[in-house]
Design a protein around this motif. Structure first.
Motif, PDB file in Angstrom:
ATOM      1  N   LYS A 174      -9.150 -29.207 -60.433  1.00 27.22           N
ATOM      2  CA  LYS A 174      -7.817 -29.472 -60.970  1.00 27.22           C
ATOM      3  C   LYS A 174      -7.591 -30.984 -60.871  1.00 27.22           C
ATOM      4  CE  LYS A 174      -3.274 -28.631 -59.460  1.00 27.22           C
ATOM      5  NZ  LYS A 174      -2.946 -28.869 -58.109  1.00 27.22           N
ATOM      6  N   ARG A 175      -7.332 -31.611 -61.966  1.00 26.49           N
ATOM      7  CA  ARG A 175      -7.179 -33.062 -61.908  1.00 26.49           C
ATOM      8  C   ARG A 175      -6.082 -33.530 -62.858  1.00 26.49           C
ATOM      9  NH1 ARG A 175     -11.683 -32.090 -65.426  1.00 26.49           N
ATOM     10  NH2 ARG A 175     -13.416 -31.916 -64.023  1.00 26.49           N
ATOM     11  N   PRO A 176      -5.536 -34.718 -62.631  1.00 26.28           N
ATOM     12  CA  PRO A 176      -4.468 -35.185 -63.518  1.00 26.28           C
ATOM     13  C   PRO A 176      -5.001 -35.523 -64.906  1.00 26.28           C
ATOM     14  CG  PRO A 176      -5.068 -36.890 -61.930  1.00 26.28           C
ATOM     15  CD  PRO A 176      -5.823 -35.669 -61.542  1.00 26.28           C
ATOM     16  N   LYS A 177      -4.091 -35.446 -65.882  1.00 30.94           N
ATOM     17  CA  LYS A 177      -4.433 -35.962 -67.210  1.00 30.94           C
ATOM     18  C   LYS A 177      -4.274 -37.472 -67.134  1.00 30.94           C
ATOM     19  CE  LYS A 177      -4.060 -32.404 -70.518  1.00 30.94           C
ATOM     20  NZ  LYS A 177      -3.130 -31.368 -70.934  1.00 30.94           N
ATOM     21  N   LEU A 178      -5.241 -38.185 -67.674  1.00 25.34           N
ATOM     22  CA  LEU A 178      -5.230 -39.641 -67.547  1.00 25.34           C
ATOM     23  C   LEU A 178      -4.874 -40.338 -68.852  1.00 25.34           C
ATOM     24  CD1 LEU A 178      -8.386 -40.698 -65.468  1.00 25.34           C
ATOM     25  CD2 LEU A 178      -6.046 -40.354 -64.670  1.00 25.34           C
ATOM     26  N   GLN A 179      -4.077 -41.380 -68.714  1.00 19.69           N
ATOM     27  CA  GLN A 179      -3.794 -42.259 -69.841  1.00 19.69           C
ATOM     28  C   GLN A 179      -4.321 -43.639 -69.482  1.00 19.69           C
ATOM     29  OE1 GLN A 179      -2.024 -41.974 -73.051  1.00 19.69           O
ATOM     30  NE2 GLN A 179      -3.090 -43.940 -73.141  1.00 19.69           N
ATOM     31  N   ASN A 180      -5.211 -44.181 -70.291  1.00 20.35           N
ATOM     32  CA  ASN A 180      -5.669 -45.544 -70.030  1.00 20.35           C
ATOM     33  C   ASN A 180      -4.783 -46.531 -70.795  1.00 20.35           C
ATOM     34  OD1 ASN A 180      -8.621 -47.560 -70.734  1.00 20.35           O
ATOM     35  ND2 ASN A 180      -7.126 -47.764 -69.120  1.00 20.35           N
ATOM     36  N   CYS A 181      -4.365 -47.567 -70.092  1.00 19.72           N
ATOM     37  CA  CYS A 181      -3.550 -48.615 -70.712  1.00 19.72           C
ATOM     38  C   CYS A 181      -4.178 -49.966 -70.429  1.00 19.72           C
ATOM     39  CB  CYS A 181      -2.144 -48.626 -70.129  1.00 19.72           C
ATOM     40  SG  CYS A 181      -1.295 -47.057 -70.221  1.00 19.72           S
ATOM     41  N   ILE A 182      -4.181 -50.790 -71.430  1.00 22.17           N
ATOM     42  CA  ILE A 182      -4.609 -52.179 -71.225  1.00 22.17           C
ATOM     43  C   ILE A 182      -3.380 -53.049 -71.430  1.00 22.17           C
ATOM     44  CG2 ILE A 182      -6.031 -54.051 -72.155  1.00 22.17           C
ATOM     45  CD1 ILE A 182      -8.249 -52.028 -72.449  1.00 22.17           C
ATOM     46  N   PHE A 183      -3.180 -53.995 -70.526  1.00 16.28           N
ATOM     47  CA  PHE A 183      -1.967 -54.810 -70.574  1.00 16.28           C
ATOM     48  C   PHE A 183      -2.292 -56.212 -70.084  1.00 16.28           C
ATOM     49  CE2 PHE A 183      -0.651 -55.685 -66.157  1.00 16.28           C
ATOM     50  CZ  PHE A 183      -1.613 -54.954 -65.490  1.00 16.28           C
ATOM     51  N   GLY A 184      -1.390 -57.120 -70.392  1.00 17.82           N
ATOM     52  CA  GLY A 184      -1.371 -58.404 -69.700  1.00 17.82           C
ATOM     53  C   GLY A 184      -2.547 -59.327 -69.921  1.00 17.82           C
ATOM     54  N   LEU A 185      -3.350 -59.116 -70.953  1.00 20.13           N
ATOM     55  CA  LEU A 185      -4.480 -60.026 -71.152  1.00 20.13           C
ATOM     56  C   LEU A 185      -3.952 -61.432 -71.443  1.00 20.13           C
ATOM     57  CD1 LEU A 185      -7.094 -57.934 -73.188  1.00 20.13           C
ATOM     58  CD2 LEU A 185      -6.623 -57.957 -70.729  1.00 20.13           C
ATOM     59  N   GLY A 186      -4.579 -62.406 -70.841  1.00 22.50           N
ATOM     60  CA  GLY A 186      -4.165 -63.800 -71.056  1.00 22.50           C
ATOM     61  C   GLY A 186      -2.765 -64.078 -70.543  1.00 22.50           C
ATOM     62  N   GLY A 187      -2.300 -63.243 -69.580  1.00 27.79           N
ATOM     63  CA  GLY A 187      -0.998 -63.500 -68.963  1.00 27.79           C
ATOM     64  C   GLY A 187       0.186 -62.920 -69.711  1.00 27.79           C
ATOM     65  N   ARG A 188      -0.054 -62.087 -70.745  1.00 31.81           N
ATOM     66  CA  ARG A 188       1.065 -61.440 -71.427  1.00 31.81           C
ATOM     67  C   ARG A 188       1.924 -60.701 -70.406  1.00 31.81           C
ATOM     68  NH1 ARG A 188       1.381 -59.765 -76.739  1.00 31.81           N
ATOM     69  NH2 ARG A 188       0.561 -61.855 -76.999  1.00 31.81           N
ATOM     70  N   ASP A 189       3.247 -60.973 -70.452  1.00 30.29           N
ATOM     71  CA  ASP A 189       4.157 -60.375 -69.476  1.00 30.29           C
ATOM     72  C   ASP A 189       4.178 -58.856 -69.568  1.00 30.29           C
ATOM     73  OD1 ASP A 189       5.152 -62.681 -68.262  1.00 30.29           O
ATOM     74  OD2 ASP A 189       6.648 -62.981 -69.858  1.00 30.29           O
ATOM     75  N   ILE A 190       4.356 -58.212 -68.421  1.00 30.94           N
ATOM     76  CA  ILE A 190       4.666 -56.784 -68.409  1.00 30.94           C
ATOM     77  C   ILE A 190       6.028 -56.651 -67.733  1.00 30.94           C
ATOM     78  CG2 ILE A 190       3.267 -56.356 -66.302  1.00 30.94           C
ATOM     79  CD1 ILE A 190       2.735 -53.511 -67.682  1.00 30.94           C
ATOM     80  N   SER A 191       6.965 -56.006 -68.425  1.00 33.60           N
ATOM     81  CA  SER A 191       8.337 -55.941 -67.912  1.00 33.60           C
ATOM     82  C   SER A 191       8.564 -54.621 -67.189  1.00 33.60           C
ATOM     83  CB  SER A 191       9.329 -56.072 -69.071  1.00 33.60           C
ATOM     84  OG  SER A 191       9.245 -54.919 -69.895  1.00 33.60           O
ATOM     85  N   GLU A 192       9.673 -54.557 -66.467  1.00 29.85           N
ATOM     86  CA  GLU A 192      10.034 -53.294 -65.813  1.00 29.85           C
ATOM     87  C   GLU A 192      10.299 -52.232 -66.877  1.00 29.85           C
ATOM     88  OE1 GLU A 192      13.020 -53.666 -62.776  1.00 29.85           O
ATOM     89  OE2 GLU A 192      12.047 -55.419 -61.909  1.00 29.85           O
ATOM     90  N   ASP A 193      10.849 -52.638 -68.010  1.00 31.61           N
ATOM     91  CA  ASP A 193      11.109 -51.678 -69.089  1.00 31.61           C
ATOM     92  C   ASP A 193       9.805 -51.068 -69.612  1.00 31.61           C
ATOM     93  OD1 ASP A 193      13.772 -52.118 -68.846  1.00 31.61           O
ATOM     94  OD2 ASP A 193      13.972 -53.404 -70.622  1.00 31.61           O
ATOM     95  N   ASP A 194       8.769 -51.902 -69.728  1.00 30.85           N
ATOM     96  CA  ASP A 194       7.460 -51.400 -70.182  1.00 30.85           C
ATOM     97  C   ASP A 194       6.971 -50.295 -69.253  1.00 30.85           C
ATOM     98  OD1 ASP A 194       7.209 -53.261 -72.266  1.00 30.85           O
ATOM     99  OD2 ASP A 194       6.245 -54.752 -70.968  1.00 30.85           O
ATOM    100  N   ILE A 195       7.114 -50.542 -67.946  1.00 25.20           N
ATOM    101  CA  ILE A 195       6.615 -49.588 -66.954  1.00 25.20           C
ATOM    102  C   ILE A 195       7.485 -48.328 -66.942  1.00 25.20           C
ATOM    103  CG2 ILE A 195       6.240 -49.239 -64.466  1.00 25.20           C
ATOM    104  CD1 ILE A 195       5.413 -52.261 -64.435  1.00 25.20           C
ATOM    105  N   GLU A 196       8.780 -48.520 -67.074  1.00 27.02           N
ATOM    106  CA  GLU A 196       9.684 -47.361 -67.099  1.00 27.02           C
ATOM    107  C   GLU A 196       9.373 -46.469 -68.300  1.00 27.02           C
ATOM    108  OE1 GLU A 196      13.783 -48.215 -66.361  1.00 27.02           O
ATOM    109  OE2 GLU A 196      14.397 -46.165 -66.841  1.00 27.02           O
ATOM    110  N   LYS A 197       9.123 -47.102 -69.435  1.00 24.67           N
ATOM    111  CA  LYS A 197       8.813 -46.328 -70.642  1.00 24.67           C
ATOM    112  C   LYS A 197       7.523 -45.538 -70.461  1.00 24.67           C
ATOM    113  CE  LYS A 197       8.411 -46.407 -75.598  1.00 24.67           C
ATOM    114  NZ  LYS A 197       7.236 -45.518 -75.526  1.00 24.67           N
ATOM    115  N   LEU A 198       6.551 -46.188 -69.828  1.00 20.11           N
ATOM    116  CA  LEU A 198       5.277 -45.519 -69.571  1.00 20.11           C
ATOM    117  C   LEU A 198       5.476 -44.308 -68.657  1.00 20.11           C
ATOM    118  CD1 LEU A 198       2.188 -45.542 -69.868  1.00 20.11           C
ATOM    119  CD2 LEU A 198       2.095 -47.101 -67.925  1.00 20.11           C
ATOM    120  N   PHE A 199       6.247 -44.491 -67.594  1.00 15.37           N
ATOM    121  CA  PHE A 199       6.547 -43.372 -66.692  1.00 15.37           C
ATOM    122  C   PHE A 199       7.244 -42.240 -67.452  1.00 15.37           C
ATOM    123  CE2 PHE A 199       6.379 -45.887 -62.513  1.00 15.37           C
ATOM    124  CZ  PHE A 199       5.334 -45.135 -62.011  1.00 15.37           C
ATOM    125  N   SER A 200       8.216 -42.590 -68.292  1.00 14.80           N
ATOM    126  CA  SER A 200       8.946 -41.564 -69.048  1.00 14.80           C
ATOM    127  C   SER A 200       7.998 -40.782 -69.941  1.00 14.80           C
ATOM    128  CB  SER A 200      10.043 -42.197 -69.904  1.00 14.80           C
ATOM    129  OG  SER A 200      10.914 -42.904 -69.078  1.00 14.80           O
TER     130      SER A 200
END
Lengths: 388, 187
Positions: free
Chosen positions: A344-370
Motif C-alpha cells: 500500500k503506497r501513496p499516489k505520487l505527483q512529481n513537481c519541478i519548481f524553482g529552476l534558476g531561482g524562480r520563486d515559489i510562493s505560499e499560494d503555489d504550495i497551498e494550491k498543490l496541497f488542495s
C-alpha cells in the motif's frame, strides 16, 4: 551560553568553520558561496583560527589542494557553488575515491547555460553519484549545525568519505536570520582533535595514495567505498544523537512535520521545506490534514525509513528543484524507489519548481496541497511557477 | 493582526535599503524577536531601483516565500514613485512611508494609495546633520515610530555598535540624531 546572532546562511557556515578550526581551507570565490570564504578569510586574518587558507586560482585547484592536504593528514574544508563545483568535478571523485574526509559546503545555484546566479539544485544533484555524503539544510541554523556534524561523520573510521553540506543560494545563504551559535568549548569538544587515518606524512608508516589498480583491484576498492557509504547510514544517526545533546535538536535522516495523520504530504529539500511548514500551519488551522517530509540525508539515501514514513499517506507530491533531463528528477526518483516494496503506497505527483531561482510562493504550495487532498494526482510532471 | 510583520523598502543602489532592512531586524532580534531580512538580487548598480525586505515576528518564521503583501512600505527615494510600483501588494490597511518634503496628501495623490501615508524629510535631515544625502537611518526612525513594535533604544544601540568603530564617535552621534529626528518628524 549559546548566543543568538543575526547571521546569513553563509555567515553561519563560516561561524561553524571558525569553531571547527580546520587545518587547511583552499577556496575560490563564486556567487553565492563567496561570503563563506570571505567571512572565513577574515577569521584567518584576525587570528581567530590558525587555518592555512590557500587562495587558489580555480575550484579544480581548490579541491586538489584539499585532496593533498587531507591525504597529508590535515583537516581540510572548502565551499563552492554551481560552475565552481562543475569545474571541480574530476577531483570531487578523487576525494571520495581516496577516502578523504573533506567537508565542503555547497551553496546551491543553477548550472550554466544559460548563465544564472540563483538557486536550484542542479549543481549538487549532478554529483550525487560521486560517493560524497550529501546533507541538505532548510535554514542557516541547519547549515551551521550540519557543517559541524559533517566533520565528525566524514572522519569516522568506518566512513572516511567526504561530505557535502547544501543550502539554498541567496534564499538562505543571503538571508539574515536568527542563528543560535553554540558555545565554542562545546563544539571544540564535540569535534575533537583530528587523528588522521593513515596520513602520508606519517613517514614511519609509509602508505600509497592513488595507485593504479586496473582489473586486478579497482572493483574491490569500489566495493569498500560502497560499504563505507552503507556504514554512514547508522553513524549519521549516532553522531546526530551526540550533537542533539548539545543543541537539543534532532538529526534524523529526514524531518516529519505534521505527517502523523496527514492525508497529503509534500516531500522537498532545503528552504522550500520552511515555506511548506508555514503553509501547513495555516491549512491545519482550517482542519486540513497536510504534512511535510523534508529529506536531510540524500546520500546515503534512507530508502526503508522513507517507505515507512510514507506508507500510510494517501497522496504525496515530490518537489524537485532540478531535473534529470530524460529521466525521473533526482528526489522523485529516490522517493519512488523507496515505495516499490510496499503493498500500500501513496499516489505520487512529481513537481519541478524553482529552476534558476524562480520563486515559489505560499499560494503555489497551498494550491498543490488542495489538489492532493482532492486526489488530483497525475503521472505527468507538474511545473510549478512556469510561464507557458 | 498577522503573526509576521512584513516590510518592503524601496531605494536606489547605494542609498542603504539593504542596510536599513538589516538594521531593523537586528534591532528586533536584540528584543528577542524572530527575524528575516533579504534584499532583491539583480544587477547591482549604484542608482538603479532596488528593494529590500524584512520579516519580524514573536514566533519562529519558517517561510522563505517572497514578500508579496507587505504591511509597511518604505520609500527612501521618492523619484521612484511613478515608475516603480511602490504600493504593489499593499492593502488599504497597509502603511506607506515616503522620504519627501511634501505633505502626505500629495503623496496619496501621486500614489493613488488609499491606506495610511506618512512622510518625513529624511534627505533634508541627513544633509543638515551628516552633510550628505544618507536618508536611510532617518527613515528607520520614522518606521520605528509608525510600526510601534521595535524600540528606538535598541535601534540606537545597533547603530552605535555598527558605526562607532567605522566612523568614530562624533559621526555616530550625528547618525543617531538623524534617527531620532526621523522618529520625531514623521507625520
Amino acid at each position: 551560553m549559546p548566543e543568538i546572532k543575526a547571521l546569513t546562511g553563509d555567515q553561519a557556515v563560516a561561524e561553524a568553520m571558525k569553531q571547527i578550526n580546520p587545518d587547511v581551507v583552499p577556496a575560490y570565490p563564486i556567487t553565492p558561496q563567496t561570503e563563506i570564504a570571505m567571512t572565513f578569510a577574515k577569521f584567518v586574518a584576525d587570528g581567530d583560527v590558525d587555518t592555512e587558507m590557500i587562495r587558489v586560482e580555480s575550484e579544480h585547484s581548490a579541491m586538489s589542494a584539499c585532496v593533498g592536504a587531507s591525504a597529508a593528514g590535515a583537516r581540510a574544508m572548502t565551499a563552492t557553488s554551481s560552475a565552481g563545483l562543475a569545474l571541480m568535478w574530476e577531483i570531487v571523485g578523487v576525494a571520495s575515491g581516496l577516502r578523504l574526509p573533506i567537508v565542503m559546503n555547497v551553496v546551491n545555484r543553477a548550472l550554466s547555460a544559460p548563465i544564472n546566479i540563483h538557486c536550484d539544485h542542479s549543481d549538487s544533484m549532478g554529483c550525487r553519484d560521486l560517493s560524497w555524503i550529501q546533507i541538505y539544510s532548510e535554514d542557516a541554523q541547519e547549515a551551521y549545525e550540519h557543517t559541524i556534524l559533517a566533520v565528525r561523520l566524514a572522519e569516522n573510521k568506518k566512513v572516511l568519505l567526504p561530505v557535502m553540506v547544501m543550502q539554498d543560494g541567496f534564499i538562505t545563504s543571503h538571508s539574515l536570520e536568527n542563528v543560535e551559535v553554540l558555545e565554542d568549548s562545546k563544539i571544540k569538544k564535540f569535534i575533537g582533535e583530528y587523528k588522521p587515518h593513515k596520513p602520508l606524512l606519517d613517514i614511519k608508516n609509509p602508505v600509497t595514495y592513488g595507485p593504479l589498480p586496473l582489473q586486478n583491484a579497482y572493483f574491490e576498492m569500489k566495493r569498500q567505498q560502497i560499504d563505507a557509504m552503507e556504514n554512514a547510514h547508522k553513524i549519521f544517526l549516532d553522531i546526530g544523537e551526540e550533537l542533539s545533546k548539545i543543541t537539543k535538536r534532532k538529526y534524523y535522516y529526514f524531518e516529519e512535520y505534521k505527517t502523523k495523520d496527514a492525508k497529503a504530504v509534500i516531500v522537498v529539500l532545503n528552504s522550500t521545506a520552511g515555506t511548506t511548514k508555514a503553509v501547513i500551519d495555516r491549512m491545519r488551522q482550517e482542519g486540513k490534514k497536510v504534512g511535510l517530509l523534508k529529506i536531510r540525508l540524500f546520500r546515503p539515501f534512507p530508502y526503508k525509513e522513507v517507505a515507512n514514513a510514507l506508507k500510510d499517506i494517501k497522496f504525496a507530491a515530490v518537489l524537485d528543484r532540478s531535473d534529470s533531463f530524460g529521466a525521473n528528477a533526482p528526489l522523485y526518483s529516490e522517493i519512488k524507489n523507496s515505495l516499490y516494496d510496499l503493498t500500500k503506497r501513496p499516489k505520487l505527483q512529481n513537481c519541478i519548481f524553482g529552476l534558476g531561482g524562480r520563486d515559489i510562493s505560499e499560494d503555489d504550495i497551498e494550491k498543490l496541497f488542495s489538489d492532493l487532498l482532492k486526489g488530483n494526482v497525475s503521472d505527468k510532471v507538474k511545473f510549478i511557477g512556469l510561464n507557458e | 493582526m498577522k503573526d509576521i510583520l512584513e516590510i518592503r523598502i524601496h531605494g536606489r543602489g547605494g542609498q542603504g535599503a539593504k542596510t536599513a532592512s538589516q538594521f531593523i531586524v537586528e534591532a528586533a532580534l536584540d528584543q528577542g524577536k524572530y527575524i528575516k531580512a533579504f534584499p532583491e538580487y539583480g544587477p547591482e548598480r549604484r542608482g538603479a531601483p532596488v528593494a529590500a525586505f524584512a520579516r519580524i515576528s514573536d514566533k519562529p518564521i519558517h517561510t522563505y516565500a517572497p514578500i508579496t503583501n507587505p504591511d509597511i512600505v518604505l520609500v527612501i527615494d521618492n523619484t521612484l514613485i511613478g515608475f516603480v510600483d511602490v504600493t504593489k501588494g499593499l492593502t488599504n490597511k497597509g502603511i506607506l512611508i515616503v522620504n519627501t518634503c511634501e505633505e502626505s496628501s500629495k503623496m496619496k495623490e501621486k500614489t493613488k494609495f488609499k491606506g495610511n501615508v506618512y512622510t518625513v524629510d529624511a534627505t533634508n535631515i541627513s544633509i543638515k546633520l551628516l552633510g550628505k544625502n544618507l536618508p536611510n537611518i532617518s527613515m528607520l526612525g520614522a518606521l520605528v515610530k509608525i510600526a510601534n513594535n521595535i524600540s528606538l533604544e535598541s535601534l540606537k544601540n545597533k547603530i552605535k555598535e555598527k558605526f562607532l568603530k567605522k566612523i568614530g564617535e562624533e559621526k555616530t552621534e550625528k547618525t543617531i540624531e538623524s534617527l531620532i529626528k526621523g522618529y520625531d518628524e514623521v507625520r
